[in-house]
Design an enzyme around this catalytic site. Sequence first.
Site, PDB file in Angstrom:
ATOM      1  N   GLU A  15       1.171 -29.419  16.960  1.00 56.97           N
ATOM      2  CA  GLU A  15       0.013 -29.333  15.813  1.00 56.97           C
ATOM      3  C   GLU A  15      -0.764 -27.968  16.286  1.00 56.97           C
ATOM      4  OE1 GLU A  15      -0.603 -31.806  12.832  1.00 56.97           O
ATOM      5  OE2 GLU A  15      -2.267 -30.242  11.507  1.00 56.97           O
ATOM      6  N   TYR A  72       0.628  -0.931   0.142  1.00 60.69           N
ATOM      7  CA  TYR A  72       0.059  -0.286  -0.232  1.00 60.69           C
ATOM      8  C   TYR A  72       0.893   1.487   0.346  1.00 60.69           C
ATOM      9  CZ  TYR A  72      -4.050  -2.313   0.342  1.00 60.69           C
ATOM     10  OH  TYR A  72      -5.326  -3.458   0.567  1.00 60.69           O
ATOM     11  N   ASP A  90      -1.162 -34.594  13.339  1.00 64.43           N
ATOM     12  CA  ASP A  90      -1.593 -35.255  13.083  1.00 64.43           C
ATOM     13  C   ASP A  90      -0.825 -36.381  11.872  1.00 64.43           C
ATOM     14  OD1 ASP A  90      -3.734 -33.873  14.023  1.00 64.43           O
ATOM     15  OD2 ASP A  90      -4.029 -32.899  12.369  1.00 64.43           O
TER      16      ASP A  90
END
Lengths: 363, 363
Positions: free
Chosen positions: B196, B98, B248
């Site tokens: 995680e 920006y 996982d």
Amino acid sequence: MSADNDQQAREQLIDLAAQFYDQFELGEIPHMSVPTRTKNNIEYDEDSDVWVYGDRESTRSANSVRGARKLLKAVYTIEFLADQLEQDRSSTLRELYYLSESWDNKEAQFNDQDESNGLIEDLEIVSGVTREDFHMRPEESGAKVMGPLRIREQTNRGDRDIHCQLDVGQGGYQIPNNPDTIEFLDNDADFVLCVETGGMRDRLVENGFDEEYDALIVHLGGQPARATRRLTKRLHDELDLPVTVFADGDPWSYRIYGSVAYGSIKSAHLSEYLATPEAQYIGIQPADIVEYELPTDPLSDSDINALESELEDPRFQTDYWEEQIELQLEIGKKSEQQSLAARGLDFVTDTYLPERLSEMGVL
Amino acid sequence: MSADNDQQAREQLIDLAAQFYDQFELGEIPHMSVPTRTKNNIEYDEDSDVWVYGDRESTRSANSVRGARKLLKAVYTIEFLADQLEQDRSSTLRELYYLSESWDNKEAQFNDQDESNGLIEDLEIVSGVTREDFHMRPEESGAKVMGPLRIREQTNRGDRDIHCQLDVGQGGYQIPNNPDTIEFLDNDADFVLCVETGGMRDRLVENGFDEEYDALIVHLGGQPARATRRLTKRLHDELDLPVTVFADGDPWSYRIYGSVAYGSIKSAHLSEYLATPEAQYIGIQPADIVEYELPTDPLSDSDINALESELEDPRFQTDYWEEQIELQLEIGKKSEQQSLAARGLDFVTDTYLPERLSEMGVL
């Protein structure tokens, strides 16, 4: 405080289970009624300025196999929650789903997490106890606070006194999953500033906005978690601080403001616990996009639809919002809060926020 | 420390800009060469066990309008970064995009954020200075630490000494965007446990695993941010702590482990700064799914594809990973770490982790 809450929550759960036994004794088919949780059964409560459920109810009754199975699951879950409270433990919504696999009755096990999440919501509504008071945690929140406030957090390893400027790093104080474990000790804050994006939150902290204006900067991180909304409400109600919301200038961010201020359909039973109807919207307003000539993106079709549905939404039926939303539809543009950087990195803290906060009567 | 880094970073940037002037003086067309950042130009460095770029280069040269525009943008960005370092400020990647709208030369302004992000990566590679040392922040990280470690963080409002158990709430210590502002004061930690999911992180903290086993629990929050990976590497290298990763049991989580241990394609130029090749994978392993009869979901087609492509990936070409991945393809199942709750909420801390950590030689 917390031990009392635990005891109360436990009793209310056990009362609930006791109802089923009473129904048996009276020769009734056991059942449980809960308000229907759909858009059609949401009413705007004029007195408290929040969303609440209407009169429609759905009943889980043991006169069908499906209904009986639901009640069985409810009884097993109530037993688990009552034990959890007695042992001062807690668990996540996901753990509850997996944990049900260890229950001796296969019929009581959940088929998916939507089912166990939905049941916890039912139990919240029927018992009038919040999920936090059941010691059920969401997956994570991640929101954080920076500002002149000293708190005491009751953790499961003792109390911690923390000043949210002096005792924390640049990342601030991490809001715990259950912010009712926080006691406010003392503060020099003049107002609360909830900020949507992490980038803008970091900008305000780097520029020392919390120090210069005695602001409590609360990072929302997109759609705010329950913990963040609860803490914001407590800051307003208990410390008598004005609450302001600073977000991107698009319909999705107006909804973020709406969920802080008025609550959401999914948690309408908790509006009085989570919503801060006095919260004011700072911006980015469509009027700012024009006034400050901010960098913009064109509105997409889904933006336009969302704006149009906000015009129909009683939460946004004020002169202010109608004017802003109609202006935005007219200019066909949206701007992010970080687009203020196009006028320099200090513009937001030196000019934009002080001007807006004065206009709003907060400064 | 930090002021030296700033000075060095600034000099390296200015050297870079000076090269263009030298090229002009020598009558050369100004140009800048950077390694090609594609999968084909990634090499596994056997010595350091991490991914690095190969020999292929692409050149941005002023002999085309497009190339000249790229160099112009680079020069403006270098000037901005050098000023930022001189003033000890920082900004987000989004703000840089920006901010370019305020530059006087329209040709130097970025068309989108991919362009400015890409340029910052180019500058990192060519100058050998990391983005953090340019004081460029990512959007947010959100990761946090809990464990027996006392740190000193250099914030822009002074130093903060924080013990990551005694001075923090249940949410832990929030890792700042640039973890090189952290100095390790003292610790009683035996190892690092990267986790995680937020739900499992909260479980370990509630069960007091960090206290009982002197573990530093680092919450990864899915694919870990650079700040989290950098801090993990520093904990390993400077405090000589073994690093373990608990995720996982599916191919996406193996990639999370891979990015902690070996780095990623996108940031191969930073592998030596971010990767911890000695990190070990705890689980969930496919062997655990079988041994502990965990609740599972079937592998989807995209899971199977991801596993098959991991078999081709040099990072996973070890006996251990080949055996585990082949077992997983054979059983056709995956399990989340929170599925351990099916054996009770304490199983993970009383049984699973101690057993695995012993097998791995960490305990």
